[in-house]
Design an enzyme around this catalytic site. Sequence first.
Site, PDB file in Angstrom:
ATOM      1  N   GLY A  88       0.833  -1.207   0.000  1.00 53.23           N
ATOM      2  CA  GLY A  88       0.000   0.000   0.000  1.00 53.23           C
ATOM      3  C   GLY A  88       0.865   1.253   0.000  1.00 53.23           C
ATOM      4  O   GLY A  88       2.090   1.177  -0.106  1.00 53.23           O
ATOM      5  N   TYR A  97      -1.556  -3.554  20.050  1.00 53.55           N
ATOM      6  CA  TYR A  97      -2.246  -3.086  21.246  1.00 53.55           C
ATOM      7  C   TYR A  97      -2.839  -1.712  20.955  1.00 53.55           C
ATOM      8  O   TYR A  97      -2.136  -0.834  20.466  1.00 53.55           O
ATOM      9  CB  TYR A  97      -1.274  -3.024  22.435  1.00 53.55           C
ATOM     10  CG  TYR A  97      -0.661  -4.383  22.717  1.00 53.55           C
ATOM     11  CD1 TYR A  97      -1.381  -5.344  23.432  1.00 53.55           C
ATOM     12  CD2 TYR A  97       0.589  -4.715  22.216  1.00 53.55           C
ATOM     13  CE1 TYR A  97      -0.851  -6.608  23.659  1.00 53.55           C
ATOM     14  CE2 TYR A  97       1.136  -5.981  22.432  1.00 53.55           C
ATOM     15  CZ  TYR A  97       0.407  -6.916  23.148  1.00 53.55           C
ATOM     16  OH  TYR A  97       0.937  -8.164  23.358  1.00 53.55           O
ATOM     17  N   TYR A 153      -1.405 -17.753  -1.388  1.00 51.52           N
ATOM     18  CA  TYR A 153      -2.511 -16.804  -1.180  1.00 51.52           C
ATOM     19  C   TYR A 153      -3.800 -17.567  -0.884  1.00 51.52           C
ATOM     20  O   TYR A 153      -4.485 -17.311   0.104  1.00 51.52           O
ATOM     21  CB  TYR A 153      -2.662 -15.959  -2.441  1.00 51.52           C
ATOM     22  CG  TYR A 153      -3.750 -14.901  -2.396  1.00 51.52           C
ATOM     23  CD1 TYR A 153      -3.657 -13.811  -1.532  1.00 51.52           C
ATOM     24  CD2 TYR A 153      -4.845 -14.966  -3.259  1.00 51.52           C
ATOM     25  CE1 TYR A 153      -4.642 -12.825  -1.528  1.00 51.52           C
ATOM     26  CE2 TYR A 153      -5.826 -13.982  -3.261  1.00 51.52           C
ATOM     27  CZ  TYR A 153      -5.718 -12.909  -2.390  1.00 51.52           C
ATOM     28  OH  TYR A 153      -6.690 -11.934  -2.393  1.00 51.52           O
ATOM     29  N   LYS A 195      -5.816 -17.630   2.752  1.00 52.79           N
ATOM     30  CA  LYS A 195      -7.184 -17.133   2.902  1.00 52.79           C
ATOM     31  C   LYS A 195      -8.113 -18.245   3.384  1.00 52.79           C
ATOM     32  O   LYS A 195      -9.056 -17.991   4.146  1.00 52.79           O
ATOM     33  CB  LYS A 195      -7.694 -16.551   1.585  1.00 52.79           C
ATOM     34  CG  LYS A 195      -6.984 -15.258   1.165  1.00 52.79           C
ATOM     35  CD  LYS A 195      -7.383 -14.061   2.026  1.00 52.79           C
ATOM     36  CE  LYS A 195      -6.800 -12.768   1.490  1.00 52.79           C
ATOM     37  NZ  LYS A 195      -7.183 -11.592   2.298  1.00 52.79           N
TER      38      LYS A 195
HETATM   39  P1  NAD Z   1      -3.637  -3.812  -1.705  1.00 53.40           P
HETATM   40  O1  NAD Z   1      -2.322  -4.500  -1.896  1.00 53.40           O
HETATM   41  O2  NAD Z   1      -3.830  -2.494  -2.372  1.00 53.40           O
HETATM   42  O3  NAD Z   1      -3.943  -3.620  -0.170  1.00 53.40           O
HETATM   43  C1  NAD Z   1      -3.502  -4.491   0.834  1.00 53.40           C
HETATM   44  C2  NAD Z   1      -2.948  -3.647   1.979  1.00 53.40           C
HETATM   45  O4  NAD Z   1      -2.551  -4.511   3.057  1.00 53.40           O
HETATM   46  C3  NAD Z   1      -1.706  -2.853   1.563  1.00 53.40           C
HETATM   47  O5  NAD Z   1      -1.861  -1.503   1.919  1.00 53.40           O
HETATM   48  C4  NAD Z   1      -0.580  -3.517   2.356  1.00 53.40           C
HETATM   49  O6  NAD Z   1       0.483  -2.640   2.651  1.00 53.40           O
HETATM   50  C5  NAD Z   1      -1.313  -4.033   3.581  1.00 53.40           C
HETATM   51  N1  NAD Z   1      -0.645  -5.139   4.263  1.00 53.40           N
HETATM   52  C6  NAD Z   1      -0.208  -6.304   3.737  1.00 53.40           C
HETATM   53  N2  NAD Z   1       0.378  -7.067   4.683  1.00 53.40           N
HETATM   54  C7  NAD Z   1       0.304  -6.371   5.844  1.00 53.40           C
HETATM   55  C8  NAD Z   1       0.725  -6.618   7.178  1.00 53.40           C
HETATM   56  N3  NAD Z   1       1.372  -7.757   7.511  1.00 53.40           N
HETATM   57  N4  NAD Z   1       0.462  -5.700   8.122  1.00 53.40           N
HETATM   58  C9  NAD Z   1      -0.181  -4.542   7.809  1.00 53.40           C
HETATM   59  N5  NAD Z   1      -0.597  -4.245   6.569  1.00 53.40           N
HETATM   60  C10 NAD Z   1      -0.350  -5.143   5.593  1.00 53.40           C
HETATM   61  O7  NAD Z   1      -4.749  -4.848  -2.183  1.00 53.40           O
HETATM   62  P2  NAD Z   1      -6.343  -4.695  -2.263  1.00 53.40           P
HETATM   63  O8  NAD Z   1      -6.741  -5.033  -3.644  1.00 53.40           O
HETATM   64  O9  NAD Z   1      -6.768  -3.420  -1.680  1.00 53.40           O
HETATM   65  O10 NAD Z   1      -6.819  -5.900  -1.332  1.00 53.40           O
HETATM   66  C11 NAD Z   1      -7.310  -5.700  -0.024  1.00 53.40           C
HETATM   67  C12 NAD Z   1      -7.860  -7.003   0.537  1.00 53.40           C
HETATM   68  O11 NAD Z   1      -8.938  -7.462  -0.274  1.00 53.40           O
HETATM   69  C13 NAD Z   1      -6.842  -8.144   0.590  1.00 53.40           C
HETATM   70  O12 NAD Z   1      -7.064  -8.888   1.759  1.00 53.40           O
HETATM   71  C14 NAD Z   1      -7.198  -8.981  -0.614  1.00 53.40           C
HETATM   72  O13 NAD Z   1      -6.839 -10.326  -0.428  1.00 53.40           O
HETATM   73  C15 NAD Z   1      -8.714  -8.798  -0.698  1.00 53.40           C
HETATM   74  N6  NAD Z   1      -9.185  -9.007  -2.067  1.00 53.40           N
HETATM   75  C16 NAD Z   1      -9.044  -8.040  -3.044  1.00 53.40           C
HETATM   76  C17 NAD Z   1      -9.503  -8.281  -4.328  1.00 53.40           C
HETATM   77  C18 NAD Z   1      -9.395  -7.242  -5.416  1.00 53.40           C
HETATM   78  O14 NAD Z   1      -9.796  -7.519  -6.551  1.00 53.40           O
HETATM   79  N7  NAD Z   1      -8.918  -6.040  -5.187  1.00 53.40           N
HETATM   80  C19 NAD Z   1     -10.087  -9.511  -4.641  1.00 53.40           C
HETATM   81  C20 NAD Z   1     -10.189 -10.475  -3.650  1.00 53.40           C
HETATM   82  C21 NAD Z   1      -9.757 -10.203  -2.358  1.00 53.40           C
END
Ligand code: NAD
Length: 308
Positions: free
Chosen positions: A36, A61, A144, A148
């Site tokens: 992100g 926390y 992945y 999940k």
């Molecule tokens: P993204 O990569 O933009 O966002 C994920 C965020 O999680 C990022 O900001 C990243 O820095 C943060 N992150 C990852 N590991 C971390 C950790 N250990 N601690 C703190 N922050 C952490 O992706 P997105 O598309 O916004 O996806 C968000 C969620 O939605 C995810 O869980 C993804 O699996 C799920 N999802 C998204 C889609 C899609 O099409 N966009 C589809 C299915 C599921």
Amino acid sequence: MKALVTGGAGFLGSHLCDLLLAKGYEVFCVDNLITGSVRNIEHIKTDKFTYMKHDVTKPLYVEDNIDFIFHLASPASPIDYLELPIQTLKVGALGTYNMLGLAKEKKARFLLASTSEVYGDPLVNPQTEEYWGNVNPIGPRGVYDEAKRYAEAITMAYHRYHGINTRIVRIFNTYGPRMRLNDGRVVPNFIGQALRGENLTVYGDGSQTRSFCYVSDEVDGIYRLMMSDYSLPVNIGNPEEHTILEFANIIIKMMGSGSKIVFKELPVDDPKQRRPDISKARKLLGWEPKVGLEGGLRETIGYFREIL
Ligand code: NAD
Ligand code: UDP
């Protein structure tokens, strides 16, 4: 009401923070920025918003009361989780465990962002929530998909054993502004290629299908699910299904681009078909997508034009 969003500086998480703030929530955004960016939240100027840089695979926390935890943290694009296999497994397992622990401590309601990838390369189409999936646990995408699936299992265990109020959303391909241009997913790839006048790279023969949901519809569905009283998984996605080849042609046409299509090797275990059955979301949440593909793509193309 106070809500905590993990992954709040990501694509979906930042839109969810916007929605929660607009609804009057105080929002805590937790993100370690692994995929992100603070650019996604820098427009937020209110003291009802707190950003905490933290890796949720480590315990967190928080002094304040928390009413709702939206757990979205996880690499999400195939190239991200292929580059970050261990972090992906850890955030699905340890991250979910830690956030469920926080929900238990705070007596908060907990929502897990799961994915259509739990269905793997599905043998039924469209996918209903009752389908158990067809996942290769040891393939490259397994990091992945299995993370999940584990996250769903531990969420249900906390619900059944500790009585935590939990929700599981199975998100299908979602797109919109704030996706990273280079995150490798098909929407930013094709739009970026068309904007740069490059050829569009279709993997395989392009006969595999996906169904694309615009981000405002997705976060609306996620919010409605959190507010519902339903603890089993719910698909949230747009059921309009296209082959990837059709999709490439839609982008070329909409953008008036002179780009051609080139075919590249299909990634291992790339699902052949994907389309959500959203009967449950319709019935339980009164939800269905409102934004059509053309309208959503217009917004997204406008965003990428601006940042390129
Ligand atoms: P993204 O990569 O933009 O966002 C994920 C965020 O999680 C990022 O900001 C990243 O820095 C943060 N992150 C990852 N590991 C971390 C950790 N250990 N601690 C703190 N922050 C952490 O992706 P997105 O598309 O916004 O996806 C968000 C969620 O939605 C995810 O869980 C993804 O699996 C799920 N999802 C998204 C889609 C899609 O099409 N966009 C589809 C299915 C599921
Ligand atoms: N894809 C493609 N060209 C690209 C990027 C992706 O043909 O430049 C295909 C990919 O093989 C998959 C589909 O588009 O079949 C969607 O890929 P994405 O990475 O967006 O997400 P997935 O649904 O596979 O998680």
